[in-house]
Design a protein around this motif. Structure first.
Motif, mmCIF file in Angstrom:
data_model
loop_
_atom_site.group_PDB
_atom_site.id
_atom_site.type_symbol
_atom_site.label_atom_id
_atom_site.label_comp_id
_atom_site.label_asym_id
_atom_site.label_seq_id
_atom_site.Cartn_x
_atom_site.Cartn_y
_atom_site.Cartn_z
ATOM 1 N N ALA A 258 0.823 -1.213 0.000
ATOM 2 C CA ALA A 258 0.000 0.000 0.000
ATOM 3 C C ALA A 258 0.859 1.266 0.000
ATOM 4 N N SER A 259 2.150 1.125 0.249
ATOM 5 C CA SER A 259 3.036 2.294 0.213
ATOM 6 C C SER A 259 3.157 2.874 -1.192
ATOM 7 N N LEU A 260 2.608 2.175 -2.184
ATOM 8 C CA LEU A 260 2.581 2.749 -3.536
ATOM 9 C C LEU A 260 1.799 4.055 -3.573
ATOM 10 N N ILE A 261 0.970 4.307 -2.557
ATOM 11 C CA ILE A 261 0.256 5.583 -2.463
ATOM 12 C C ILE A 261 1.257 6.737 -2.416
ATOM 13 N N TYR A 262 2.432 6.506 -1.817
ATOM 14 C CA TYR A 262 3.446 7.559 -1.760
ATOM 15 C C TYR A 262 3.940 7.903 -3.158
ATOM 16 N N VAL A 263 4.125 6.899 -3.976
ATOM 17 C CA VAL A 263 4.564 7.117 -5.354
ATOM 18 C C VAL A 263 3.487 7.891 -6.104
ATOM 19 N N ALA A 264 2.232 7.457 -5.957
ATOM 20 C CA ALA A 264 1.123 8.139 -6.638
ATOM 21 C C ALA A 264 1.007 9.589 -6.176
ATOM 22 N N SER A 265 1.221 9.833 -4.886
ATOM 23 C CA SER A 265 1.117 11.202 -4.359
ATOM 24 C C SER A 265 2.194 12.107 -4.936
ATOM 25 N N VAL A 266 3.401 11.584 -5.087
ATOM 26 C CA VAL A 266 4.478 12.385 -5.685
ATOM 27 C C VAL A 266 4.134 12.700 -7.136
ATOM 28 N N ILE A 267 3.636 11.708 -7.866
ATOM 29 C CA ILE A 267 3.270 11.926 -9.274
ATOM 30 C C ILE A 267 2.168 12.976 -9.384
ATOM 31 N N ILE A 268 1.160 12.895 -8.531
ATOM 32 C CA ILE A 268 0.089 13.902 -8.533
ATOM 33 C C ILE A 268 0.659 15.270 -8.190
ATOM 34 N N GLY A 269 1.519 15.317 -7.190
ATOM 35 C CA GLY A 269 2.123 16.598 -6.807
ATOM 36 C C GLY A 269 2.883 17.240 -7.947
ATOM 37 N N VAL A 270 3.608 16.436 -8.691
ATOM 38 C CA VAL A 270 4.419 16.959 -9.792
ATOM 39 C C VAL A 270 3.542 17.421 -10.954
ATOM 40 N N PHE A 271 2.586 16.573 -11.367
ATOM 41 C CA PHE A 271 1.822 16.878 -12.571
ATOM 42 C C PHE A 271 0.639 17.811 -12.333
ATOM 43 N N VAL A 272 0.000 17.730 -11.178
ATOM 44 C CA VAL A 272 -1.179 18.568 -10.930
ATOM 45 C C VAL A 272 -0.796 19.868 -10.240
ATOM 46 N N PHE A 273 0.076 19.775 -9.240
ATOM 47 C CA PHE A 273 0.397 20.956 -8.439
ATOM 48 C C PHE A 273 1.753 21.563 -8.770
ATOM 49 N N LYS A 274 2.406 21.038 -9.815
ATOM 50 C CA LYS A 274 3.676 21.576 -10.321
ATOM 51 C C LYS A 274 4.756 21.633 -9.244
ATOM 52 N N GLU A 275 4.787 20.602 -8.379
ATOM 53 C CA GLU A 275 5.813 20.518 -7.351
ATOM 54 C C GLU A 275 7.110 20.013 -7.978
ATOM 55 N N ASP A 276 8.215 20.323 -7.337
ATOM 56 C CA ASP A 276 9.529 19.904 -7.837
ATOM 57 C C ASP A 276 9.708 18.395 -7.696
ATOM 58 N N LEU A 277 10.369 17.809 -8.672
ATOM 59 C CA LEU A 277 10.729 16.393 -8.620
ATOM 60 C C LEU A 277 12.249 16.311 -8.618
ATOM 61 N N SER A 278 12.793 16.205 -7.421
ATOM 62 C CA SER A 278 14.251 16.158 -7.281
ATOM 63 C C SER A 278 14.755 14.743 -7.521
ATOM 64 N N LEU A 279 16.051 14.639 -7.668
ATOM 65 C CA LEU A 279 16.681 13.339 -7.827
ATOM 66 C C LEU A 279 16.427 12.477 -6.592
ATOM 67 N N ALA A 280 16.466 13.080 -5.429
ATOM 68 C CA ALA A 280 16.223 12.334 -4.192
ATOM 69 C C ALA A 280 14.817 11.736 -4.181
ATOM 70 N N ARG A 281 13.832 12.491 -4.643
ATOM 71 C CA ARG A 281 12.466 11.955 -4.708
ATOM 72 C C ARG A 281 12.368 10.826 -5.715
ATOM 73 N N LEU A 282 13.021 10.982 -6.847
ATOM 74 C CA LEU A 282 13.025 9.907 -7.849
ATOM 75 C C LEU A 282 13.642 8.626 -7.295
ATOM 76 N N VAL A 283 14.748 8.773 -6.612
ATOM 77 C CA VAL A 283 15.399 7.613 -6.008
ATOM 78 C C VAL A 283 14.493 6.999 -4.948
ATOM 79 N N GLY A 284 13.880 7.838 -4.133
ATOM 80 C CA GLY A 284 12.964 7.349 -3.108
ATOM 81 C C GLY A 284 11.793 6.587 -3.702
ATOM 82 N N MET A 285 11.229 7.114 -4.779
ATOM 83 C CA MET A 285 10.132 6.410 -5.449
ATOM 84 C C MET A 285 10.603 5.061 -5.991
ATOM 85 N N GLY A 286 11.786 5.034 -6.558
ATOM 86 C CA GLY A 286 12.337 3.776 -7.063
ATOM 87 C C GLY A 286 12.540 2.759 -5.954
#
Length: 121
Positions: free
Chosen positions: A81-109
């Motif tokens: 269920a922790s995949l919700i964190y990945v979905a939340s980051v994706i929503i934040g980036v695409f809907v709310f134009k939040e930054d997607l840093s390398l650290a977040r990408l690594v964390g999602m991976g």
């Protein structure tokens, strides 16, 4: 985890992610909470349609997650269920134009890799 169980997981995650989306949209409609407006904003929460949709989506996600728990061990379902964190980051980036840093990408991976390892039998 079977394909049907994985489907339940994805529905639960998607519903929860949509809940996050609508709760954030509703929170933006309310504005920032201060000590002067806290009580009125709490009352407004109950009548803000976007927030109600967000809560309903969360409720649906919880129901589907419970269905998943009838079929899958908790030790698999909860980490998955922790995949919700990945979905939340994706929503934040695409809907709310939040930054997607390398650290977040690594964390999602790492989260996705962890889910694969936990869900694999």
């Amino acid at each position: 985890m079977t394909i049907q169980e994985f489907g339940l997981l994805l529905v639960a995650v998607a519903a929860s992610a949509f809940g996050q989306l609508f709760l954030k949209l509703g929170a933006l409609q309310l504005g920032q909470v201060t000590s002067a407006n806290a009580l009125s904003l709490i009352v407004s929460m109950a009548t803000t349609p976007t927030l109600i949709v967000g809560l309903l989506a969360y409720g649906l996600g919880a129901i589907v997650y419970i269905l998943l728990l009838t079929r899958v061990n908790l030790s698999v379902a909860a980490p998955s269920a922790s995949l919700i964190y990945v979905a939340s980051v994706i929503i934040g980036v695409f809907v709310f134009k939040e930054d997607l840093s390398l650290a977040r990408l690594v964390g999602m991976g790492l989260i996705m890799a962890g889910v694969v390892l936990v869900a694999a039998r």
